[in-house]
Design an enzyme around this catalytic site. Structure first.
Site, PDB file in Angstrom:
ATOM      1  N   TYR A  69     -25.636 -97.887   3.454  1.00 28.80           N
ATOM      2  CA  TYR A  69     -25.449 -98.175   5.168  1.00 28.80           C
ATOM      3  C   TYR A  69     -24.880 -99.688   5.359  1.00 28.80           C
ATOM      4  O   TYR A  69     -24.246 -99.833   6.442  1.00 28.80           O
ATOM      5  CB  TYR A  69     -26.613 -98.207   5.966  1.00 28.80           C
ATOM      6  CG  TYR A  69     -27.076 -96.444   6.114  1.00 28.80           C
ATOM      7  CD1 TYR A  69     -27.803 -95.678   5.293  1.00 28.80           C
ATOM      8  CD2 TYR A  69     -26.513 -95.815   7.204  1.00 28.80           C
ATOM      9  CE1 TYR A  69     -27.704 -94.488   5.479  1.00 28.80           C
ATOM     10  CE2 TYR A  69     -26.460 -94.554   7.365  1.00 28.80           C
ATOM     11  CZ  TYR A  69     -27.163 -93.751   6.643  1.00 28.80           C
ATOM     12  OH  TYR A  69     -27.217 -92.644   6.568  1.00 28.80           O
ATOM     13  N   VAL A 122     -22.266 -92.664  15.246  1.00 27.21           N
ATOM     14  CA  VAL A 122     -23.427 -93.790  15.253  1.00 27.21           C
ATOM     15  C   VAL A 122     -22.531 -95.073  15.274  1.00 27.21           C
ATOM     16  O   VAL A 122     -23.389 -96.332  15.213  1.00 27.21           O
ATOM     17  CB  VAL A 122     -24.309 -93.753  13.933  1.00 27.21           C
ATOM     18  CG1 VAL A 122     -24.658 -92.425  13.648  1.00 27.21           C
ATOM     19  CG2 VAL A 122     -23.316 -93.901  12.709  1.00 27.21           C
ATOM     20  N   HIS A 156     -27.054 -89.056  17.143  1.00 24.61           N
ATOM     21  CA  HIS A 156     -27.501 -89.274  15.640  1.00 24.61           C
ATOM     22  C   HIS A 156     -27.883 -90.564  15.514  1.00 24.61           C
ATOM     23  O   HIS A 156     -27.842 -91.003  14.506  1.00 24.61           O
ATOM     24  CB  HIS A 156     -26.261 -88.827  15.028  1.00 24.61           C
ATOM     25  CG  HIS A 156     -26.074 -87.232  14.715  1.00 24.61           C
ATOM     26  ND1 HIS A 156     -24.874 -86.726  14.202  1.00 24.61           N
ATOM     27  CD2 HIS A 156     -26.863 -86.244  14.986  1.00 24.61           C
ATOM     28  CE1 HIS A 156     -24.871 -85.335  14.411  1.00 24.61           C
ATOM     29  NE2 HIS A 156     -26.260 -84.978  15.050  1.00 24.61           N
ATOM     30  N   GLY A 172     -12.812 -84.077  17.631  1.00 23.76           N
ATOM     31  CA  GLY A 172     -12.600 -84.907  16.559  1.00 23.76           C
ATOM     32  C   GLY A 172     -13.996 -84.553  15.606  1.00 23.76           C
ATOM     33  O   GLY A 172     -14.824 -85.467  15.352  1.00 23.76           O
TER      34      GLY A 172
HETATM   35  C1  BV8 Z   1     -31.741 -80.798  12.289  1.00 25.38           C
HETATM   36  C2  BV8 Z   1     -25.990 -89.872  11.212  1.00 25.38           C
HETATM   37  C3  BV8 Z   1     -33.679 -79.675  13.084  1.00 25.38           C
HETATM   38  C4  BV8 Z   1     -26.322 -90.398   9.884  1.00 25.38           C
HETATM   39  C5  BV8 Z   1     -25.350 -87.406  10.752  1.00 25.38           C
HETATM   40  C6  BV8 Z   1     -30.713 -77.588   4.735  1.00 25.38           C
HETATM   41  C7  BV8 Z   1     -31.613 -78.705   4.956  1.00 25.38           C
HETATM   42  C8  BV8 Z   1     -31.899 -79.514   5.804  1.00 25.38           C
HETATM   43  C9  BV8 Z   1     -30.958 -79.296   7.019  1.00 25.38           C
HETATM   44  C10 BV8 Z   1     -30.205 -78.422   7.271  1.00 25.38           C
HETATM   45  C11 BV8 Z   1     -29.819 -77.583   5.930  1.00 25.38           C
HETATM   46  N1  BV8 Z   1     -28.869 -76.758   6.305  1.00 25.38           N
HETATM   47  C12 BV8 Z   1     -28.532 -77.070   7.782  1.00 25.38           C
HETATM   48  C13 BV8 Z   1     -29.496 -77.847   8.128  1.00 25.38           C
HETATM   49  C14 BV8 Z   1     -29.490 -78.541   9.292  1.00 25.38           C
HETATM   50  C15 BV8 Z   1     -28.448 -79.878   9.152  1.00 25.38           C
HETATM   51  C16 BV8 Z   1     -26.982 -79.584   9.019  1.00 25.38           C
HETATM   52  O1  BV8 Z   1     -26.570 -79.128   9.963  1.00 25.38           O
HETATM   53  N2  BV8 Z   1     -26.629 -79.783   7.940  1.00 25.38           N
HETATM   54  C17 BV8 Z   1     -25.051 -79.114   7.651  1.00 25.38           C
HETATM   55  C18 BV8 Z   1     -24.453 -80.328   6.689  1.00 25.38           C
HETATM   56  C19 BV8 Z   1     -25.238 -77.784   7.231  1.00 25.38           C
HETATM   57  N3  BV8 Z   1     -28.652 -80.690  10.576  1.00 25.38           N
HETATM   58  C20 BV8 Z   1     -29.658 -81.462  10.434  1.00 25.38           C
HETATM   59  O2  BV8 Z   1     -30.234 -81.867   9.762  1.00 25.38           O
HETATM   60  C21 BV8 Z   1     -29.940 -82.087  12.026  1.00 25.38           C
HETATM   61  N4  BV8 Z   1     -31.261 -82.012  12.216  1.00 25.38           N
HETATM   62  O3  BV8 Z   1     -31.032 -79.567  12.192  1.00 25.38           O
HETATM   63  O4  BV8 Z   1     -33.227 -80.883  12.786  1.00 25.38           O
HETATM   64  C22 BV8 Z   1     -33.831 -79.409  14.261  1.00 25.38           C
HETATM   65  C23 BV8 Z   1     -32.720 -78.678  15.075  1.00 25.38           C
HETATM   66  C24 BV8 Z   1     -32.748 -78.643  16.189  1.00 25.38           C
HETATM   67  C25 BV8 Z   1     -33.797 -78.611  16.691  1.00 25.38           C
HETATM   68  C26 BV8 Z   1     -34.936 -79.417  16.318  1.00 25.38           C
HETATM   69  C27 BV8 Z   1     -34.886 -79.697  15.049  1.00 25.38           C
HETATM   70  C28 BV8 Z   1     -29.471 -83.452  11.789  1.00 25.38           C
HETATM   71  C29 BV8 Z   1     -28.153 -83.567  11.566  1.00 25.38           C
HETATM   72  C30 BV8 Z   1     -27.762 -85.171  11.683  1.00 25.38           C
HETATM   73  C31 BV8 Z   1     -27.140 -85.952  10.251  1.00 25.38           C
HETATM   74  N5  BV8 Z   1     -26.629 -87.109  10.681  1.00 25.38           N
HETATM   75  N6  BV8 Z   1     -25.035 -88.749  10.972  1.00 25.38           N
HETATM   76  C32 BV8 Z   1     -24.966 -91.180   9.110  1.00 25.38           C
HETATM   77  O5  BV8 Z   1     -24.043 -91.286   9.849  1.00 25.38           O
HETATM   78  O6  BV8 Z   1     -25.280 -91.721   7.994  1.00 25.38           O
HETATM   79  S1  BV8 Z   1     -24.316 -86.175  10.804  1.00 25.38           S
HETATM   80  C33 BV8 Z   1     -22.905 -86.738  10.299  1.00 25.38           C
HETATM   81  O7  BV8 Z   1     -22.051 -85.714  10.439  1.00 25.38           O
HETATM   82  C34 BV8 Z   1     -22.132 -87.834  11.478  1.00 25.38           C
HETATM   83  O8  BV8 Z   1     -23.023 -88.006  12.503  1.00 25.38           O
HETATM   84  C35 BV8 Z   1     -21.093 -87.013  11.877  1.00 25.38           C
HETATM   85  O9  BV8 Z   1     -20.238 -87.334  13.015  1.00 25.38           O
HETATM   86  C36 BV8 Z   1     -21.373 -85.802  11.686  1.00 25.38           C
HETATM   87  C37 BV8 Z   1     -20.585 -84.495  11.828  1.00 25.38           C
HETATM   88  O10 BV8 Z   1     -19.577 -84.675  11.080  1.00 25.38           O
HETATM   89  P1  BV8 Z   1     -18.121 -84.907  11.650  1.00 25.38           P
HETATM   90  O11 BV8 Z   1     -18.363 -85.772  13.047  1.00 25.38           O
HETATM   91  O12 BV8 Z   1     -17.580 -83.824  12.440  1.00 25.38           O
HETATM   92  O13 BV8 Z   1     -17.121 -85.502  10.819  1.00 25.38           O
HETATM   93  P2  BV8 Z   1     -16.591 -84.865   9.744  1.00 25.38           P
HETATM   94  O14 BV8 Z   1     -15.589 -85.842   9.034  1.00 25.38           O
HETATM   95  O15 BV8 Z   1     -16.860 -83.599   9.085  1.00 25.38           O
HETATM   96  O16 BV8 Z   1     -14.982 -84.262  10.691  1.00 25.38           O
HETATM   97  C38 BV8 Z   1     -14.268 -84.973  11.290  1.00 25.38           C
HETATM   98  C39 BV8 Z   1     -13.137 -84.322  11.992  1.00 25.38           C
HETATM   99  O17 BV8 Z   1     -12.236 -84.996  12.607  1.00 25.38           O
HETATM  100  C40 BV8 Z   1     -12.338 -83.230  11.174  1.00 25.38           C
HETATM  101  O18 BV8 Z   1     -12.308 -82.192  11.261  1.00 25.38           O
HETATM  102  C41 BV8 Z   1     -10.965 -84.069  11.049  1.00 25.38           C
HETATM  103  O19 BV8 Z   1      -9.828 -83.130  10.992  1.00 25.38           O
HETATM  104  C42 BV8 Z   1     -11.088 -84.508  12.418  1.00 25.38           C
HETATM  105  N7  BV8 Z   1     -10.082 -85.761  12.879  1.00 25.38           N
HETATM  106  C43 BV8 Z   1      -9.934 -86.844  11.796  1.00 25.38           C
HETATM  107  N8  BV8 Z   1      -9.013 -87.898  12.560  1.00 25.38           N
HETATM  108  C44 BV8 Z   1      -8.781 -87.222  13.814  1.00 25.38           C
HETATM  109  C45 BV8 Z   1      -9.672 -86.018  13.909  1.00 25.38           C
HETATM  110  N9  BV8 Z   1      -9.761 -85.245  15.022  1.00 25.38           N
HETATM  111  C46 BV8 Z   1      -8.812 -85.539  16.020  1.00 25.38           C
HETATM  112  N10 BV8 Z   1      -8.107 -86.970  16.098  1.00 25.38           N
HETATM  113  C47 BV8 Z   1      -8.307 -87.774  14.900  1.00 25.38           C
HETATM  114  N11 BV8 Z   1      -7.765 -88.842  15.005  1.00 25.38           N
END
Ligand code: BV8
Ligand code: ZN
Length: 293
Positions: A65, A113, A147, A237
């Site tokens: 971080y 964030v 988040h 995004g």
């Molecule tokens: C929850 C903060 C329960 C930290 C983040 C197994 C075990 C445990 C949990 C799970 C599991 N399986 C599934 C889960 C749920 C899990 C989850 O979804 N996991 C995923 C990996 C499968 N989720 C959670 O645990 C969440 N909590 O579920 O609690 C609950 C649910 C409901 C109700 C009550 C309780 C908590 C998730 C939060 C995690 N923390 N961030 C930190 O930042 O260090 S998540 C992290 O990923 C960031 O916040 C980020 O924003 C987020 C999502 O990623 P994206 O933003 O989409 O970023 P990415 O790089 O993937 O994509 C960027 C895109 O932009 C790309 O497509 C790219 O092409 C595009 N792009 C690039 N440049 C541009 C562009 N587009 C347009 N213009 C540009 N210029």
């Protein structure tokens, strides 16, 4: 023409939400969440953004971080980009009226964030004359940072939480002196627990004020209410892979609302979207909303 079709739909929209992800801030120099490379190439960021990783190795997680804060603080010279500003203007009734004359509400739900969306609102607010009517002002409570915020430092024991932009947060995290500190997977320093960031209220170990995987996102009941009410959802995004954020757009659609995706790469949300704009959101949003540039 997709732009005309989306603008026609916006003209009759009543409650608009934007779901944003790391791609919104890419043009501001903030690396997206899943881009490889950088300081952490031999470690997978998603395995570090968990309570288990922090409990097992708080020194490594704090270095992760610190690196992202420093990257952002040094790139915090990086300003909100055009996409942040266009989205911020949609929260100003007088601007919103030009593209969505019937819209009663607008909210941004961001997974990011980095605080850049709030900073875009603040810079808009600073340009509005003191005697301007509310319809000319950005709605400061229209952003939900679901988040958390990377510059918040939160206590692991009491409920103290504060925004702290210091760089480094504590002397032990000043790793700038370590030559080619370019991959903490192989070259990490073990910082003793007592030298890691501490809570300034109770002195317990502090943690980054973000929501980790497995933790409940902030303001979820309010966000669910907004998603339920929305009849237009702009997805900007995000790879739409992280739940529950990735489920919001389909919930809007299920209730008859429209979904527009603005993403650089193909994303999971594309196939069911009503409108897809492939390209940098800072360009595409400018093409769709020229009056907001
Ligand atoms: C929850 C903060 C329960 C930290 C983040 C197994 C075990 C445990 C949990 C799970 C599991 N399986 C599934 C889960 C749920 C899990 C989850 O979804 N996991 C995923 C990996 C499968 N989720 C959670 O645990 C969440 N909590 O579920 O609690 C609950 C649910 C409901 C109700 C009550 C309780 C908590 C998730 C939060 C995690 N923390 N961030 C930190 O930042 O260090 S998540 C992290 O990923 C960031 O916040 C980020 O924003 C987020 C999502 O990623 P994206 O933003 O989409 O970023 P990415 O790089 O993937 O994509 C960027 C895109 O932009 C790309 O497509 C790219 O092409 C595009 N792009 C690039 N440049 C541009 C562009 N587009 C347009 N213009 C540009 N210029
Ligand atoms: Zn405390």
């Amino acid at each position: 023409m997709t732009i005309t079709r989306l603008r026609d739909a916006l003209r009759v929209s009543k409650n608009i939400i934007v779901i944003a992800g790391a791609g919104l801030s890419a043009a501001s120099g903030i690396p997206t969440f899943r881009d490889g490379g950088g300081l952490w190439r031999s470690l997978d960021a998603t395995t570090l953004a968990t309570p288990t990783a922090f409990a097992a190795n708080p020194s490594l997680v704090w270095q992760f971080y610190h690196y992202r804060r420093v990257k952002q603080v040094s790139a915090l010279e990086s300003k909100p980009n055009l996409a942040h500003h266009i989205i911020a203007k949609l929260s100003v009734p007088e601007f919103r009226r030009e593209v969505a004359p019937n819209a009663k509400s607008f909210h941004l739900i961001t997974q990011n964030v980095d605080r850049l969306s709030v900073r875009a609102l603040q810079s808009l607010e600073s340009q509005v004359p003191a005697n301007a009517p509310p319809s000319a002002r950005p709605q400061m409570d229209s952003v939900f940072e679901m988040h958390g915020r990377i510059f918040d430092v939160k206590c692991t024991s009491c409920d103290y939480c504060v925004e702290d932009l210091s760089n480094p947060l504590c002397p032990a995290l000043d790793v700038s002196h370590i030559k080619d500190y370019n991959d903490a997977g192989t070259k990490q320093i073990d910082i003793p627990l007592k030298e890691l960031p501490r809570c300034s209220a109770c002195h317990a170990l502090a943690r980054p004020g973000v929501v980790w995987f497995g933790e409940t996102p902030y303001q979820l009941s309010e966000i669910n209410r907004l998603v339920f009410k929305a009849d237009m959802c702009l997805v900007v995004g995000t790879s739409s892979t992280v739940r529950p954020a990735s489920l919001f757009a389909s919930r809007v659609q299920k209730r008859g609302g429209k979904v527009a995706v603005f993403n650089l790469a193909p994303s999971v949300a594309d196939e069911s979207a009503d409108f897809v704009f492939r390209g940098p959101c800072e360009t595409e949003l400018g093409r769709v909303f020229p009056e907001l540039v």
